[in-house]
Design an enzyme around this catalytic site. Structure first.
Site, PDB file in Angstrom:
ATOM      1  N   ASP A  97     -68.943 -21.216  50.523  1.00 11.55           N
ATOM      2  CA  ASP A  97     -67.753 -22.072  50.637  1.00 11.55           C
ATOM      3  C   ASP A  97     -66.982 -22.174  49.312  1.00 11.55           C
ATOM      4  O   ASP A  97     -67.571 -22.443  48.260  1.00 11.55           O
ATOM      5  CB  ASP A  97     -68.152 -23.488  51.044  1.00 11.55           C
ATOM      6  CG  ASP A  97     -68.797 -23.531  52.426  1.00 11.55           C
ATOM      7  OD1 ASP A  97     -69.110 -22.463  52.973  1.00 11.55           O
ATOM      8  OD2 ASP A  97     -68.993 -24.637  52.934  1.00 11.55           O
TER       9      ASP A  97
ATOM     10  N   ASP B   1     -70.833 -20.170  62.712  1.00 14.78           N
ATOM     11  CA  ASP B   1     -71.546 -20.351  61.450  1.00 14.78           C
ATOM     12  C   ASP B   1     -72.977 -19.800  61.543  1.00 14.78           C
ATOM     13  O   ASP B   1     -73.419 -19.339  62.606  1.00 14.78           O
ATOM     14  CB  ASP B   1     -71.559 -21.858  61.121  1.00 14.78           C
ATOM     15  CG  ASP B   1     -71.290 -22.134  59.642  1.00 14.78           C
ATOM     16  OD1 ASP B   1     -71.598 -21.266  58.821  1.00 14.78           O
ATOM     17  OD2 ASP B   1     -70.786 -23.225  59.327  1.00 14.78           O
TER      18      ASP B   1
HETATM   19  C1  GLA Z   1     -70.686 -24.199  56.441  1.00 16.26           C
HETATM   20  C2  GLA Z   1     -69.417 -23.373  56.452  1.00 16.26           C
HETATM   21  C3  GLA Z   1     -68.225 -24.285  56.162  1.00 16.26           C
HETATM   22  C4  GLA Z   1     -68.155 -25.402  57.188  1.00 16.26           C
HETATM   23  C5  GLA Z   1     -69.462 -26.172  57.232  1.00 16.26           C
HETATM   24  C6  GLA Z   1     -69.522 -27.141  58.398  1.00 16.26           C
HETATM   25  O1  GLA Z   1     -70.964 -24.673  55.180  1.00 16.26           O
HETATM   26  O2  GLA Z   1     -69.494 -22.345  55.507  1.00 16.26           O
HETATM   27  O3  GLA Z   1     -67.031 -23.536  56.155  1.00 16.26           O
HETATM   28  O4  GLA Z   1     -67.867 -24.837  58.439  1.00 16.26           O
HETATM   29  O5  GLA Z   1     -70.587 -25.298  57.346  1.00 16.26           O
HETATM   30  O6  GLA Z   1     -70.730 -27.815  58.506  1.00 16.26           O
END
Ligand code: GLA
Length: 428
Positions: free
Chosen positions: A233, A169
């Protein structure tokens, strides 16, 4: 590194120009881009888009070894494994901390009392592969220790644990709004982990999760990635505009993908995020829920786009409707077609769109998408969808699982609101 940066800057200029000239309707004839080189001397991973499951959507911070074991069991009992789903990936908040003496990450002792290696062994014992999550910053998005400055140590530990897939990430990293050269910093940070993974000698799929602002499709493969997130997301919702601070909808994610087909291919895939199919507003991420037609559209369009198919529901509790969608072998075959061509948009009018994906054996998949909130139907000629008018095809409906009788030279579809129809055309 300098050479790599120059090539990426050059690619970026070419791509920006190309995208601004082509608008959002990409035609295969626009493809004048130089593909990045495949990194030499390493086995090519992810020759087809990775398929599996990720814990974030359904479980978030409640993920535990019990959840992972039950998920692995369900992969086998529900037929997911036989359908090709392979990777069981723990997302964020598995970490308990980083040992101040050894510098080694350790898992949360309450939720992972047996440790990660034992869990990886369990997943492997089911004939599946095991994935984990970390972050290119000092902390993860869930405020657990990130891997910045610990890339080699963490990669070595992951390899020792038997990790086969790392989602990486980009929280707590230089901010593109305030840092001039954060583009290069992102490349350097992902390359540090990509190199560290390679140095372990273990084949570990590297999933870049930078969300898209720094165009990871331009450099993802060169830093060792096999997939890179193209958007923020995706929530359990149909339509919500692009936004850094809240979830986007399925439709928004589709729109981001439709300028990027030239960057996908065997060993490197555009990743529009995990699937929300089957969540029905349950689990961790919420979002309001979608209709079955909308979930089916996500499966259809992700497969047309050769996207990774990472399930995001509780697979131990799938309804029959969810199983019908995620276990549809005909649509999975489109996603996993060995040519690895991402579909591109060939038609767009009055809320109806058509996408075309070349398949192996001179076949082609055509998808019709109804963006409208009312039922709609369309008839297009072969020419409209960039097929030769004189060609003769058999037409197979991948959701009805049957051959269709369509008048030669045309394709028709009737669609419910937000529905997608997908046909495979085989030359006669
Ligand atoms: C980000 C990523 C998500 C998930 C969260 C976890 O938002 O884009 O897919 O992995 O972090 O904290």
């Amino acid at each position: 590194m300098r050479k790599l940066l120059w090539r990426i800057v050059l690619l970026n200029v070419i791509v920006s120009l190309s995208i601004s000239f082509s608008g959002c309707t990409n035609k295969s004839t626009d493809k004048k881009i130089v593909e990045p080189d495949v990194v030499s001397n390493v086995p090519v991973l992810a020759l087809t888009p990775p398929m599996g499951w990720n814990s974030w959507n359904p479980f978030g911070k409640n993920v535990s070894e019990q959840v992972i074991r039950e998920t692995a069991d369900a992969f086998v009992s529900s037929g997911l494994k036989d359908a090709g789903y392979t990777y069981v990936v723990i997302d964020d908040i598995w970490q308990g901390g980083r040992d101040s003496l050894t510098g080694l990450l350790y898992p949360d002792a309450k939720r992972f009392p047996s440790g990660i290696k034992a869990l990886a062994n369990y997943v492997h014992s089911k004939g599946l592969k095991f994935g984990i999550y970390s972050d290119a910053g000092t902390l993860t998005c869930g405020d657990r220790p990130g891997s910045f400055g610990y890339e080699q140590k963490d990669a070595k530990l992951f390899a020792e644990w038997g990790v086969d897939y790392l989602k990486y990430d980009y929280c707590y990293c230089p901010d593109y709004a305030s840092e001039n050269n954060d583009y290069q910093m992102a490349i350097a940070r992902y390359k540090a982990m990509g190199d560290a993974l390679k140095a372990t000698g273990r084949p570990i799929v590297f999933s870049i999760c930078e969300w898209g602002p720094r165009s990871p499709w331009l450099w993802g493969k060169e830093v060792g990635g096999q997939l890179w997130r193209t958007s923020y997301d995706v929530g359990d919702k149909w339509d919500e505009p692009r936004n850094e601070h809240s979830q986007i909808g399925i439709l928004t994610s589709i729109d981001v993908m439709c300028d990027l087909e030239r960057f996908a291919g065997p060993g490197g895939w555009n990743d529009p995020d995990m699937l929300v199919i089957g969540l029905a507003n349950s689990g961790f991420i919420k979002g309001g829920g979608c209709t079955d037609a909308e979930y089916r559209t996500q499966m259809s369009m992700w497969s047309m786009f050769s996207a990774p198919l990472m399930l995001g529901c509780d697979v131990s509790k799938m309804t029959e409707a969810t199983k019908t969608i995620v276990l549809n072998k005909d649509i999975i075959a489109i996603d996993q077609d060995p040519l690895g061509k991402q579909a591109f948009r060939v038609y767009r009018k009055d809320g109806i769109e058509a996408f075309k994906k070349p398949l192996s054996g001179n076949r082609v998949a055509i998808a019709f998408l109804n963006r409208n909130s009312k039922p709609d139907k369309i008839t297009l000629s072969y020419k409209d969808v960039e097929l030769k008018p004189e060609m003769k095809y058999s037409v197979y409906d991948v959701w009805k699982h049957s051959e269709l009788k369509q008048p030669s030279g045309t394709l028709s579809a009737e669609m419910r609101p937000h529905e997608c129809q997908v046909y495979v055309l085989s030359p006669l």
